[in-house]
Write a protein that holds these residues in place. Structure first.
Motif, PDB file in Angstrom:
ATOM      1  N   LEU A 161      70.577  69.741  56.206  1.00 19.96           N
ATOM      2  CA  LEU A 161      69.680  69.799  57.426  1.00 19.96           C
ATOM      3  C   LEU A 161      68.260  69.786  57.021  1.00 19.96           C
ATOM      4  O   LEU A 161      68.037  70.834  56.422  1.00 19.96           O
ATOM      5  N   ILE A 162      67.430  68.829  57.199  1.00 22.42           N
ATOM      6  CA  ILE A 162      65.932  68.933  57.111  1.00 22.42           C
ATOM      7  C   ILE A 162      65.280  68.915  58.567  1.00 22.42           C
ATOM      8  O   ILE A 162      65.451  67.927  59.086  1.00 22.42           O
ATOM      9  N   LYS A 163      64.314  69.857  58.730  1.00 18.89           N
ATOM     10  CA  LYS A 163      63.794  69.972  59.790  1.00 18.89           C
ATOM     11  C   LYS A 163      62.244  70.037  59.567  1.00 18.89           C
ATOM     12  O   LYS A 163      61.833  70.687  58.766  1.00 18.89           O
ATOM     13  N   ILE A 164      61.445  68.989  60.112  1.00 13.33           N
ATOM     14  CA  ILE A 164      59.972  68.904  59.909  1.00 13.33           C
ATOM     15  C   ILE A 164      59.296  69.352  61.048  1.00 13.33           C
ATOM     16  O   ILE A 164      59.329  68.463  62.197  1.00 13.33           O
ATOM     17  N   GLU A 165      58.292  70.427  60.720  1.00 11.73           N
ATOM     18  CA  GLU A 165      57.416  70.684  61.623  1.00 11.73           C
ATOM     19  C   GLU A 165      56.283  70.216  61.231  1.00 11.73           C
ATOM     20  O   GLU A 165      55.481  71.066  60.488  1.00 11.73           O
ATOM     21  N   ASN A 166      55.337  69.382  61.947  1.00  8.66           N
ATOM     22  CA  ASN A 166      54.258  68.589  61.586  1.00  8.66           C
ATOM     23  C   ASN A 166      53.050  68.697  62.270  1.00  8.66           C
ATOM     24  O   ASN A 166      52.937  68.102  63.482  1.00  8.66           O
ATOM     25  N   HIS A 167      52.108  69.786  62.100  1.00  8.55           N
ATOM     26  CA  HIS A 167      51.085  69.576  62.905  1.00  8.55           C
ATOM     27  C   HIS A 167      49.777  69.054  62.394  1.00  8.55           C
ATOM     28  O   HIS A 167      48.604  69.320  62.783  1.00  8.55           O
ATOM     29  N   SER A 168      49.753  68.637  61.230  1.00 11.63           N
ATOM     30  CA  SER A 168      48.787  67.685  60.689  1.00 11.63           C
ATOM     31  C   SER A 168      48.864  66.374  61.193  1.00 11.63           C
ATOM     32  O   SER A 168      49.280  65.764  61.902  1.00 11.63           O
ATOM     33  N   SER A 169      47.463  65.600  60.717  1.00  7.03           N
ATOM     34  CA  SER A 169      47.548  64.112  61.117  1.00  7.03           C
ATOM     35  C   SER A 169      48.204  63.142  60.221  1.00  7.03           C
ATOM     36  O   SER A 169      48.072  61.957  60.713  1.00  7.03           O
ATOM     37  N   ARG A 170      48.715  63.639  59.212  1.00  8.55           N
ATOM     38  CA  ARG A 170      49.344  62.718  58.310  1.00  8.55           C
ATOM     39  C   ARG A 170      50.705  62.507  58.783  1.00  8.55           C
ATOM     40  O   ARG A 170      51.458  63.310  59.058  1.00  8.55           O
ATOM     41  N   LYS A 171      51.341  61.112  58.979  1.00 15.24           N
ATOM     42  CA  LYS A 171      52.670  60.876  58.985  1.00 15.24           C
ATOM     43  C   LYS A 171      53.837  61.115  57.967  1.00 15.24           C
ATOM     44  O   LYS A 171      53.204  60.568  56.749  1.00 15.24           O
ATOM     45  N   ILE A 172      54.680  61.735  58.152  1.00 17.27           N
ATOM     46  CA  ILE A 172      55.631  61.867  57.022  1.00 17.27           C
ATOM     47  C   ILE A 172      56.616  60.700  57.150  1.00 17.27           C
ATOM     48  O   ILE A 172      57.370  60.777  58.229  1.00 17.27           O
ATOM     49  N   ARG A 173      56.670  59.894  55.988  1.00 22.67           N
ATOM     50  CA  ARG A 173      57.663  58.823  56.075  1.00 22.67           C
ATOM     51  C   ARG A 173      58.633  58.574  55.330  1.00 22.67           C
ATOM     52  O   ARG A 173      59.523  57.800  55.200  1.00 22.67           O
ATOM     53  N   GLN A 174      58.883  59.777  54.160  1.00 27.70           N
ATOM     54  CA  GLN A 174      59.671  59.512  53.245  1.00 27.70           C
ATOM     55  C   GLN A 174      60.286  60.843  52.801  1.00 27.70           C
ATOM     56  O   GLN A 174      59.619  61.769  52.583  1.00 27.70           O
ATOM     57  N   ILE A 175      61.796  61.005  52.504  1.00 31.71           N
ATOM     58  CA  ILE A 175      62.335  62.177  52.165  1.00 31.71           C
ATOM     59  C   ILE A 175      63.123  61.890  51.106  1.00 31.71           C
ATOM     60  O   ILE A 175      64.006  60.895  51.287  1.00 31.71           O
TER      61      ILE A 175
END
Length: 325
Positions: free
Chosen positions: A191-205
């Motif tokens: 299970l992978i949970k991403i909490e992103n408060h930056s302006s960069r989009k996370i597109r790949q794991i």
């Protein structure tokens, strides 16, 4: 010119020559000769060998060979150990031997191998003839039996500061897995949970199951070499993975179990590498290395060459619903 002597080894009820450690190896050694021979005896030897290749500082390549075990079974021999005449004909000799419980699995790698064979030896008066029939061994290990293995939880965060802004923007990734012990044919769910408060989009794991092989020189064990083999991988992609939770499964293929302790010539470990890729800066990627244990149990039988059937009550296939929140 007709043949002088032919040799063959047949394993009883095991045409593929595959055994677990501790199994009883039963078979027939066949010697077919068209001429009479003066011999001292005929023997079947079951032998295990490890060989490792090393290169020293002067670029000299050396091969270290180690004997894992050897058991010789006389199948034809006089009581007084004297020579006698073996007339022309076909001879079949039954043999059996129980493999030791603690021998390592068969293995072939970049810097070495562990192999096993049944060897027929015809001890003649002037020379000795041998024929080798390889067979494979899998170490039978069930790490989780009788003990509780806790789930995995790992968490990392990075503070990302864009070049155009002095404000620090946090990125946090949480990884969970229900267990650390798996069998070939099972699926490792993460299970992978991403909490992103930056302006960069996370597109790949990227998720990779990797076999880590350590080659040790004995007895000092100060010289070591490592080999990394990716045995399965998965990739999660989307326009933006931020603010979401993903469950991804990666299947464990048929492979050797994790090495017990650190006493073998060739030690095998397994890791799951999870990389959350942050665009525009590889140095800010978030990476996890999660050690996992691969067990092996005799209750597992191959099916279709890839998947395995689980028919033992101690074996449970992990399900994504067991990951929790």
């Amino acid at each position: 010119m007709p043949y002088a002597t032919r040799y063959q080894v047949l394993f009883d009820n095991n045409s593929k020559g595959f055994y677990y450690s501790g199994d009883l190896v039963e078979g027939t050694a066949i010697v077919e000769t068209c001429v009479g021979k003066v011999i001292r005896g005929t023997y079947v030897t079951l032998i295990g060998t490890a060989r490792i290749k090393f290169e020293n500082s002067d670029s000299w390549v050396t091969h270290d060979t180690y004997r894992i075990f050897a058991a010789t079974i006389p199948v034809l021999q006089r009581d007084d150990d004297r020579f006698f005449v073996l007339p022309p004909g076909t001879y079949r000799y039954k043999f059996e031997y129980r493999l030791p419980d603690n021998i390592p699995s068969s293995f072939y790698g970049k810097f070495g191998f562990i192999n096993y064979a049944a060897v027929i030896t015809l001890d003649e008066s002037k020379r000795t003839y041998s024929f080798k029939q390889p067979f494979r061994v899998m170490r039978a290990i069930n790490y989780s039996r009788g003990q509780e293995l806790k789930p995995i939880k790992a968490q990392q965060s990075k503070d990302i500061s864009p070049w155009y802004c002095l404000t620090i923007q946090p990125l946090m990734v949480t990884v969970k897995s229900p267990s650390i012990d798996f069998m070939p044919g099972q699926t490792i769910y993460t299970l992978i949970k991403i909490e992103n408060h930056s302006s960069r989009k996370i597109r790949q794991i990227d998720i990779k199951l990797t076999k880590v092989i350590e080659y040790c020189r004995k007895p000092q064990k100060t010289t070591r070499k490592y080999e990394f083999i990716e045995i399965n991988s998965k990739t999660i992609t989307a326009d933006d993975l931020s603010g979401k939770t993903y469950v991804q499964g990666i299947e464990v293929p048929i492979t050797q179990p994790t090495t017990v302790g650190d006493s073998n010539f060739i030690n095998i470990r397994y890791n799951i590498y999870i990389t959350v890729k942050v665009p525009a800066c590889n140095r800010e990627n978030i990476e996890f290395i999660i050690p996992v244990i691969i067990s092996s149990y005799k209750g597992i039988t191959p099916r279709c060459g890839k998947k395995l059937v689980f028919d033992h009550p101690d074996i449970h296939t992990s399900q994504p619903t067991s990951l929790g929140n």
